[in-house]
Design a protein around this motif. Sequence first.
Motif, PDB file in Angstrom:
ATOM      1  N   GLY A  80       0.829  -1.194   0.000  1.00  0.00           N
ATOM      2  CA  GLY A  80       0.000   0.000   0.000  1.00  0.00           C
ATOM      3  C   GLY A  80       0.860   1.239   0.000  1.00  0.00           C
ATOM      4  N   GLY A  81       0.304   2.339  -0.442  1.00  0.00           N
ATOM      5  CA  GLY A  81       1.034   3.595  -0.460  1.00  0.00           C
ATOM      6  C   GLY A  81       2.110   3.623  -1.517  1.00  0.00           C
ATOM      7  N   ILE A  82       3.032   4.581  -1.335  1.00  0.00           N
ATOM      8  CA  ILE A  82       4.083   4.826  -2.319  1.00  0.00           C
ATOM      9  C   ILE A  82       5.440   4.742  -1.640  1.00  0.00           C
ATOM     10  CG2 ILE A  82       5.085   6.535  -3.896  1.00  0.00           C
ATOM     11  CD1 ILE A  82       2.230   7.759  -4.089  1.00  0.00           C
ATOM     12  N   LEU A  83       6.362   4.011  -2.277  1.00  0.00           N
ATOM     13  CA  LEU A  83       7.766   4.074  -1.886  1.00  0.00           C
ATOM     14  C   LEU A  83       8.477   4.875  -2.966  1.00  0.00           C
ATOM     15  CD1 LEU A  83      10.231   3.409  -0.195  1.00  0.00           C
ATOM     16  CD2 LEU A  83      10.410   1.219  -1.412  1.00  0.00           C
ATOM     17  N   ASN A  84       8.959   6.066  -2.582  1.00  0.00           N
ATOM     18  CA  ASN A  84       9.669   6.962  -3.493  1.00  0.00           C
ATOM     19  C   ASN A  84      11.162   6.794  -3.239  1.00  0.00           C
ATOM     20  OD1 ASN A  84      10.845   9.081  -4.878  1.00  0.00           O
ATOM     21  ND2 ASN A  84       9.357  10.604  -4.211  1.00  0.00           N
ATOM     22  N   LEU A  85      11.881   6.253  -4.237  1.00  0.00           N
ATOM     23  CA  LEU A  85      13.310   5.996  -4.050  1.00  0.00           C
ATOM     24  C   LEU A  85      14.134   7.278  -4.046  1.00  0.00           C
ATOM     25  CD1 LEU A  85      13.840   2.746  -6.127  1.00  0.00           C
ATOM     26  CD2 LEU A  85      13.177   3.024  -3.722  1.00  0.00           C
ATOM     27  N   ASN A  86      13.594   8.351  -4.573  1.00  0.00           N
ATOM     28  CA  ASN A  86      14.235   9.659  -4.447  1.00  0.00           C
ATOM     29  C   ASN A  86      15.685   9.639  -4.934  1.00  0.00           C
ATOM     30  OD1 ASN A  86      14.322  12.401  -3.698  1.00  0.00           O
ATOM     31  ND2 ASN A  86      15.074  11.897  -1.640  1.00  0.00           N
ATOM     32  N   ASN A  87      15.927   8.941  -6.058  1.00  0.00           N
ATOM     33  CA  ASN A  87      17.257   8.855  -6.666  1.00  0.00           C
ATOM     34  C   ASN A  87      18.289   8.144  -5.803  1.00  0.00           C
ATOM     35  OD1 ASN A  87      16.239  10.370  -8.869  1.00  0.00           O
ATOM     36  ND2 ASN A  87      16.631  12.255  -7.748  1.00  0.00           N
ATOM     37  N   LYS A  88      17.836   7.353  -4.857  1.00  0.00           N
ATOM     38  CA  LYS A  88      18.743   6.562  -4.006  1.00  0.00           C
ATOM     39  C   LYS A  88      18.740   5.115  -4.480  1.00  0.00           C
ATOM     40  CE  LYS A  88      19.336  10.101  -1.271  1.00  0.00           C
ATOM     41  NZ  LYS A  88      18.894  11.210  -2.088  1.00  0.00           N
ATOM     42  N   ALA A  89      19.825   4.395  -4.205  1.00  0.00           N
ATOM     43  CA  ALA A  89      19.956   2.998  -4.620  1.00  0.00           C
ATOM     44  C   ALA A  89      19.117   2.098  -3.714  1.00  0.00           C
ATOM     45  CB  ALA A  89      21.407   2.567  -4.583  1.00  0.00           C
ATOM     46  N   LEU A  90      18.508   1.077  -4.326  1.00  0.00           N
ATOM     47  CA  LEU A  90      17.753   0.071  -3.585  1.00  0.00           C
ATOM     48  C   LEU A  90      18.347  -1.287  -3.913  1.00  0.00           C
ATOM     49  CD1 LEU A  90      15.355  -0.979  -1.897  1.00  0.00           C
ATOM     50  CD2 LEU A  90      13.973  -0.910  -3.998  1.00  0.00           C
ATOM     51  N   ASN A  91      18.802  -1.998  -2.877  1.00  0.00           N
ATOM     52  CA  ASN A  91      19.381  -3.328  -3.036  1.00  0.00           C
ATOM     53  C   ASN A  91      18.562  -4.312  -2.222  1.00  0.00           C
ATOM     54  OD1 ASN A  91      21.978  -2.511  -4.456  1.00  0.00           O
ATOM     55  ND2 ASN A  91      22.110  -1.293  -2.583  1.00  0.00           N
ATOM     56  N   ALA A  92      18.041  -5.347  -2.888  1.00  0.00           N
ATOM     57  CA  ALA A  92      17.270  -6.376  -2.192  1.00  0.00           C
ATOM     58  C   ALA A  92      17.964  -7.713  -2.390  1.00  0.00           C
ATOM     59  CB  ALA A  92      15.847  -6.432  -2.725  1.00  0.00           C
ATOM     60  N   ASN A  93      18.270  -8.388  -1.290  1.00  0.00           N
ATOM     61  CA  ASN A  93      18.940  -9.677  -1.375  1.00  0.00           C
ATOM     62  C   ASN A  93      17.967 -10.808  -1.659  1.00  0.00           C
ATOM     63  OD1 ASN A  93      21.593  -8.785  -0.988  1.00  0.00           O
ATOM     64  ND2 ASN A  93      21.284  -8.661   1.221  1.00  0.00           N
ATOM     65  N   SER A  94      16.701 -10.484  -1.843  1.00  0.00           N
ATOM     66  CA  SER A  94      15.695 -11.462  -2.233  1.00  0.00           C
ATOM     67  C   SER A  94      14.764 -10.789  -3.242  1.00  0.00           C
ATOM     68  CB  SER A  94      14.947 -11.979  -0.996  1.00  0.00           C
ATOM     69  OG  SER A  94      14.070 -13.030  -1.349  1.00  0.00           O
ATOM     70  N   TYR A  95      13.470 -10.965  -3.089  1.00  0.00           N
ATOM     71  CA  TYR A  95      12.483 -10.497  -4.065  1.00  0.00           C
ATOM     72  C   TYR A  95      12.079  -9.038  -3.839  1.00  0.00           C
ATOM     73  CZ  TYR A  95       9.250 -11.017  -0.193  1.00  0.00           C
ATOM     74  OH  TYR A  95       8.634 -10.893   1.017  1.00  0.00           O
ATOM     75  N   ILE A  96      11.449  -8.460  -4.871  1.00  0.00           N
ATOM     76  CA  ILE A  96      10.707  -7.207  -4.736  1.00  0.00           C
ATOM     77  C   ILE A  96       9.297  -7.493  -5.222  1.00  0.00           C
ATOM     78  CG2 ILE A  96      10.387  -4.849  -5.573  1.00  0.00           C
ATOM     79  CD1 ILE A  96      13.402  -4.539  -5.697  1.00  0.00           C
ATOM     80  N   LEU A  97       8.319  -7.275  -4.339  1.00  0.00           N
ATOM     81  CA  LEU A  97       6.905  -7.503  -4.646  1.00  0.00           C
ATOM     82  C   LEU A  97       6.162  -6.181  -4.538  1.00  0.00           C
ATOM     83  CD1 LEU A  97       4.213  -9.024  -5.030  1.00  0.00           C
ATOM     84  CD2 LEU A  97       4.303  -9.617  -2.601  1.00  0.00           C
ATOM     85  N   ILE A  98       5.577  -5.748  -5.653  1.00  0.00           N
ATOM     86  CA  ILE A  98       4.703  -4.574  -5.650  1.00  0.00           C
ATOM     87  C   ILE A  98       3.280  -5.121  -5.700  1.00  0.00           C
ATOM     88  CG2 ILE A  98       4.101  -2.403  -6.788  1.00  0.00           C
ATOM     89  CD1 ILE A  98       6.870  -2.593  -8.212  1.00  0.00           C
ATOM     90  N   GLY A  99       2.571  -5.021  -4.571  1.00  0.00           N
ATOM     91  CA  GLY A  99       1.223  -5.551  -4.484  1.00  0.00           C
ATOM     92  C   GLY A  99       0.216  -4.693  -5.224  1.00  0.00           C
ATOM     93  N   VAL A 100      -1.007  -5.172  -5.293  1.00  0.00           N
ATOM     94  CA  VAL A 100      -2.064  -4.504  -6.046  1.00  0.00           C
ATOM     95  C   VAL A 100      -2.243  -3.050  -5.603  1.00  0.00           C
ATOM     96  CG1 VAL A 100      -4.541  -4.514  -6.543  1.00  0.00           C
ATOM     97  CG2 VAL A 100      -3.257  -6.657  -6.557  1.00  0.00           C
ATOM     98  N   GLY A 101      -2.124  -2.774  -4.315  1.00  0.00           N
ATOM     99  CA  GLY A 101      -2.295  -1.409  -3.821  1.00  0.00           C
ATOM    100  C   GLY A 101      -0.998  -0.648  -3.657  1.00  0.00           C
ATOM    101  N   GLY A 102       0.109  -1.232  -4.112  1.00  0.00           N
ATOM    102  CA  GLY A 102       1.419  -0.621  -3.902  1.00  0.00           C
ATOM    103  C   GLY A 102       1.913   0.161  -5.101  1.00  0.00           C
ATOM    104  N   ASN A 103       2.761   1.150  -4.819  1.00  0.00           N
ATOM    105  CA  ASN A 103       3.365   1.987  -5.850  1.00  0.00           C
ATOM    106  C   ASN A 103       4.852   2.133  -5.565  1.00  0.00           C
ATOM    107  OD1 ASN A 103       0.930   3.409  -7.378  1.00  0.00           O
ATOM    108  ND2 ASN A 103       0.414   3.288  -5.203  1.00  0.00           N
ATOM    109  N   LEU A 104       5.679   1.906  -6.583  1.00  0.00           N
ATOM    110  CA  LEU A 104       7.120   2.117  -6.453  1.00  0.00           C
ATOM    111  C   LEU A 104       7.530   3.174  -7.460  1.00  0.00           C
ATOM    112  CD1 LEU A 104       9.921   1.482  -5.350  1.00  0.00           C
ATOM    113  CD2 LEU A 104      10.034  -0.464  -6.923  1.00  0.00           C
ATOM    114  N   TYR A 105       7.985   4.333  -6.943  1.00  0.00           N
ATOM    115  CA  TYR A 105       8.486   5.410  -7.789  1.00  0.00           C
ATOM    116  C   TYR A 105      10.000   5.281  -7.818  1.00  0.00           C
ATOM    117  CZ  TYR A 105       3.938   7.834  -7.623  1.00  0.00           C
ATOM    118  OH  TYR A 105       2.614   8.178  -7.746  1.00  0.00           O
ATOM    119  N   ALA A 106      10.540   4.889  -8.963  1.00  0.00           N
ATOM    120  CA  ALA A 106      11.957   4.569  -9.036  1.00  0.00           C
ATOM    121  C   ALA A 106      12.842   5.776  -9.294  1.00  0.00           C
ATOM    122  CB  ALA A 106      12.195   3.512 -10.109  1.00  0.00           C
ATOM    123  N   THR A 107      12.288   6.884  -9.747  1.00  0.00           N
ATOM    124  CA  THR A 107      13.033   8.096 -10.101  1.00  0.00           C
ATOM    125  C   THR A 107      14.211   7.725 -11.015  1.00  0.00           C
ATOM    126  OG1 THR A 107      14.276   8.076  -8.003  1.00  0.00           O
ATOM    127  CG2 THR A 107      12.223   9.343  -8.065  1.00  0.00           C
TER     128      THR A 107
END
Length: 192
Positions: free
Chosen positions: A23-50
Amino acid sequence: SGFTGMVTLNSDLTITGGLTIDGGILNLNNKALNANSYILIGVGGNLYATSSVITLKGNWLNYGSFNAGTSTVILNGANQIIYGNTTFYNLTKTVTTADTLYFEAGKTQTIFNNLTLQGASGNLLALRSTQNGSYWYINPQGTRNISFVDIRDSYNLNSIKLVTTGSVDSGNNNNVSFGGSECVCLSPLWQR
């Protein structure tokens, strides 16, 4: 899942496990995102990658909203799967040992800028559908760097043929060339 606000990164973020945005928005704001496993954007989720670089070792699951901006998604794990329909800006997977990248059958991956899918000589990157015999769809609209791959069940939606070098055609591919270059050659007028 009921969250409707925005979380904005102020520094790079490394997650030792997976990341779920329900749910809601994750705004990466031009910062690096490192996940050692999965990334799941659910039906109500928003990922702003910039213009961030997103690196993940697990699967990419997009059932919500991904705003690619001018970001780069780097897949650097083994036997990864891309689920859902996603429009990427840059998408990269490069391997030096044999590996497989799976695409969810029936779903489309659109790449606006740069698509890089590269294996190595003798260590091919296999590109496969999650359901053998069913197409996975790709629409690369910019630069393509595709070499030393083994492709099956792909359907290129772009009008420009997908050209690969040092690669293997394992069948059921549409609008893909395994010759390394394309020539549009016209026969002389007297032969037409």
